[in-house]
Design an enzyme around this catalytic site. Sequence first.
Site, PDB file in Angstrom:
ATOM      1  N   TYR A 153      10.199  55.575  -4.648  1.00 40.07           N
ATOM      2  CA  TYR A 153      10.833  55.011  -3.443  1.00 40.07           C
ATOM      3  C   TYR A 153      12.220  54.453  -3.788  1.00 40.07           C
ATOM      4  O   TYR A 153      13.208  54.735  -3.106  1.00 40.07           O
ATOM      5  CB  TYR A 153       9.914  53.923  -2.894  1.00 40.07           C
ATOM      6  CG  TYR A 153      10.361  53.263  -1.616  1.00 40.07           C
ATOM      7  CD1 TYR A 153      10.205  53.899  -0.388  1.00 40.07           C
ATOM      8  CD2 TYR A 153      10.902  51.974  -1.629  1.00 40.07           C
ATOM      9  CE1 TYR A 153      10.594  53.273   0.797  1.00 40.07           C
ATOM     10  CE2 TYR A 153      11.288  51.350  -0.456  1.00 40.07           C
ATOM     11  CZ  TYR A 153      11.131  51.994   0.758  1.00 40.07           C
ATOM     12  OH  TYR A 153      11.516  51.371   1.916  1.00 40.07           O
ATOM     13  N   LYS A 157      15.865  55.678  -2.430  1.00 40.50           N
ATOM     14  CA  LYS A 157      16.702  54.753  -1.667  1.00 40.50           C
ATOM     15  C   LYS A 157      18.039  54.488  -2.369  1.00 40.50           C
ATOM     16  O   LYS A 157      19.052  54.238  -1.714  1.00 40.50           O
ATOM     17  CB  LYS A 157      15.948  53.442  -1.410  1.00 40.50           C
ATOM     18  CG  LYS A 157      14.735  53.605  -0.485  1.00 40.50           C
ATOM     19  CD  LYS A 157      15.153  54.062   0.906  1.00 40.50           C
ATOM     20  CE  LYS A 157      14.018  53.992   1.906  1.00 40.50           C
ATOM     21  NZ  LYS A 157      14.438  54.431   3.251  1.00 40.50           N
TER      22      LYS A 157
END
Length: 243
Positions: A153, A157
Amino acid sequence: MDLKGKTVLVTGSSRGIGEAIALAFAQQGANIVLNARKPVSEEMTNKLTALGVEVETILGDVSEFDTAKMIVDKTKELFGSIDVLVNNAGINRDKLIMRMTEEDFDATYQVNLKGSFNMIRHALPLMLKQRVGSIINISSVVGETGNVGQANYAASKAGVIGLSKSVAREAAARGVTCNTITPGFIETDMTDALSDKIQEQMMSQIPLKRFGKTEDIADAAVFLSKSDYITGQTIRVNGGMYM
Ligand code: NAP
């Protein structure tokens, strides 16, 4: 940008942060295109149309290049323009890296980073032609800090931040801005799924001593879209969690 009558496309807007962003833009008088993979509730669309704006829903998975094109083409067909694109659709598959599968990594990357690229790749030509536009990408605080159990993640990001800055540089000459918002811990379905222990740990890192509300992110998105002199920036909306 005066948002009245403008077209705002928000990916992943059936709930959570995306829903709040769509609502905030509708409150400014903008017409809204909602997107998600699963159907959007009637309650949600009614809430928006009650504000006197036009609302369309285009279902589709932003991680698929051709589907992203369909979403952009259909928006253009319905409204003739895309003035604001908010790349909000995102998923997480949290696991320690020692247990993380290739599929966990790829799935997260495909939606969070590739999905943002797909949408920008198809919407940007129209915005450049219009010589006006605002792209807002929703990243995360962990894209800047990293986090235990979120290597996939956080990497996706962090990629979104680099993508945004590059697009900002390429599009600036034609009056199109591109910025990133990095939310901290915001109360949504995504964070409800975390254990009480993790939520307590998160709270201990927030100087303002409260979890964020979806409206905190929506307010920042509206602010960014209104400015034609802010581009390539990363706006941290995190209660001071990372400074
Ligand atoms: P959420 O409640 O899980 O909502 C995610 C939205 O994205 C839903 O509408 C979902 O609908 C849609 N979506 C997921 N995958 C999609 C795909 N492939 N194509 C199109 N739509 C898709 O999440 P949230 O908490 O509101 O988070 C929104 C964004 O903020 C995400 O990018 C997230 O990473 C970021 N963020 C959240 C927090 C937080 O604390 N909540 C913090 C930092 C960053 P369907 O499932 O029907 O597709």
